[in-house]
Write a protein that holds these residues in place. Structure first.
Motif, short mmCIF file in Angstrom:
data_model
loop_
_atom_site.label_atom_id
_atom_site.label_comp_id
_atom_site.label_asym_id
_atom_site.label_seq_id
_atom_site.Cartn_x
_atom_site.Cartn_y
_atom_site.Cartn_z
N ILE A 220 -3.53 -4.74 -1.62
CA ILE A 220 -5.13 -4.38 -1.96
C ILE A 220 -5.87 -5.70 -1.41
O ILE A 220 -7.18 -5.33 -1.89
CB ILE A 220 -5.47 -4.10 -3.32
N GLY A 221 -5.33 -6.52 -0.91
CA GLY A 221 -6.34 -7.50 -0.33
C GLY A 221 -6.57 -8.69 -1.24
O GLY A 221 -7.65 -9.49 -1.08
N GLU A 222 -6.02 -8.83 -2.51
CA GLU A 222 -6.44 -9.73 -3.43
C GLU A 222 -5.30 -10.76 -4.03
O GLU A 222 -4.72 -10.97 -4.99
CB GLU A 222 -6.89 -8.85 -4.60
N GLY B 61 -0.94 2.19 5.44
CA GLY B 61 -1.13 1.14 6.05
C GLY B 61 -0.12 0.26 6.06
O GLY B 61 1.05 0.29 5.79
N GLU B 62 -0.47 -1.12 6.35
CA GLU B 62 0.44 -2.22 6.23
C GLU B 62 -0.13 -3.36 5.91
O GLU B 62 -1.47 -3.52 5.53
CB GLU B 62 0.91 -2.38 7.99
N VAL B 63 0.93 -4.30 5.61
CA VAL B 63 0.32 -5.48 4.81
C VAL B 63 1.19 -6.76 5.37
O VAL B 63 2.56 -6.70 5.86
CB VAL B 63 0.66 -5.35 3.23
N LYS B 64 0.23 -7.67 5.68
CA LYS B 64 1.11 -9.03 5.94
C LYS B 64 0.61 -10.10 4.83
O LYS B 64 -0.12 -10.89 4.93
CB LYS B 64 0.62 -9.58 7.30
N TYR C 95 4.56 -5.68 6.94
CA TYR C 95 5.45 -4.42 6.32
C TYR C 95 4.40 -3.12 6.08
O TYR C 95 3.52 -3.19 5.74
CB TYR C 95 6.05 -4.93 5.04
N SER C 96 5.05 -2.20 6.04
CA SER C 96 4.44 -0.89 5.70
C SER C 96 4.15 -1.12 3.93
O SER C 96 5.07 -1.45 3.27
CB SER C 96 5.31 0.23 6.07
N ASN C 97 2.83 -0.51 3.73
CA ASN C 97 2.78 -0.47 2.47
C ASN C 97 3.58 0.33 1.67
O ASN C 97 4.07 0.01 0.46
CB ASN C 97 1.33 0.07 2.07
#
Length: 161
Positions: free
Chosen positions: A57-59, A100-103, A111-113
């Motif tokens: 979630i970008g936090e 989506g994806e997250v790094k 990685y994929s969410n």
């Protein structure tokens, strides 16, 4: 996927309650496997869940340090505080969070969410197995990890013939 989060939280609560029979020394005693102690393993489970979902979630924030959570009550409070944030978000936004994806800041990989969410779920289950081994070493019945009879899936009533 949501029932598995609820499953993990139920099992975690039961393990935290199970821990009440021990003093702090026993909960922190160095053991083989896991995070090398009962309390540190529970703390680790909570931290990993919140850190990975926070990355999605970008936090992202600097996670808590185990040295600040050396008592059972503080680990219980951390679990409660994080779940209070995660549960309503997952219940309302899980399909969106799976896209989506997250790094994460701590990784060079992306990685994929969805993969991350499955990792979070299975990571906790893996560590619950370690707690069960330690319980048996202490000659104390471990928490049941059966998914059945936990009322996590609400299906149509069964028709008996």
């Amino acid at each position: 996927m949501l029932p598995l989060f609820h499953y993990n939280w139920q099992i975690r609560d039961e393990w935290l309650k199970w821990c009440e029979q021990f003093d702090q020394e026993e909960l922190l005693k160095k053991r083989v496997g896991g995070m090398q102690s009962i309390l540190h393993t529970l703390f680790h489970i909570i931290d990993v869940e919140y850190s990975w979902i926070g990355a999605i979630i970008g936090e992202e924030e600097e996670g808590p340090q185990f040295s600040d959570y050396q008592a059972l009550e503080s680990v219980k409070e951390l679990s409660f505080r994080y779940r209070k944030v995660l549960e309503p978000m997952l219940e309302q936004k899980l399909p969106k969070l799976l896209r989506g994806e997250v790094k994460p800041a701590w990784s060079i990989e992306t990685y994929s969410n969805e993969e991350v969410m499955y990792h979070v779920l299975t990571h906790e289950i893996h560590h619950m197995g370690q707690l069960a081994v330690w319980a048996r070493e202490l000659n104390i019945k471990p928490i049941s990890v059966n998914f059945i009879d936990r009322n996590l899936i609400h299906l149509r009533p069964h028709i008996r013939v």
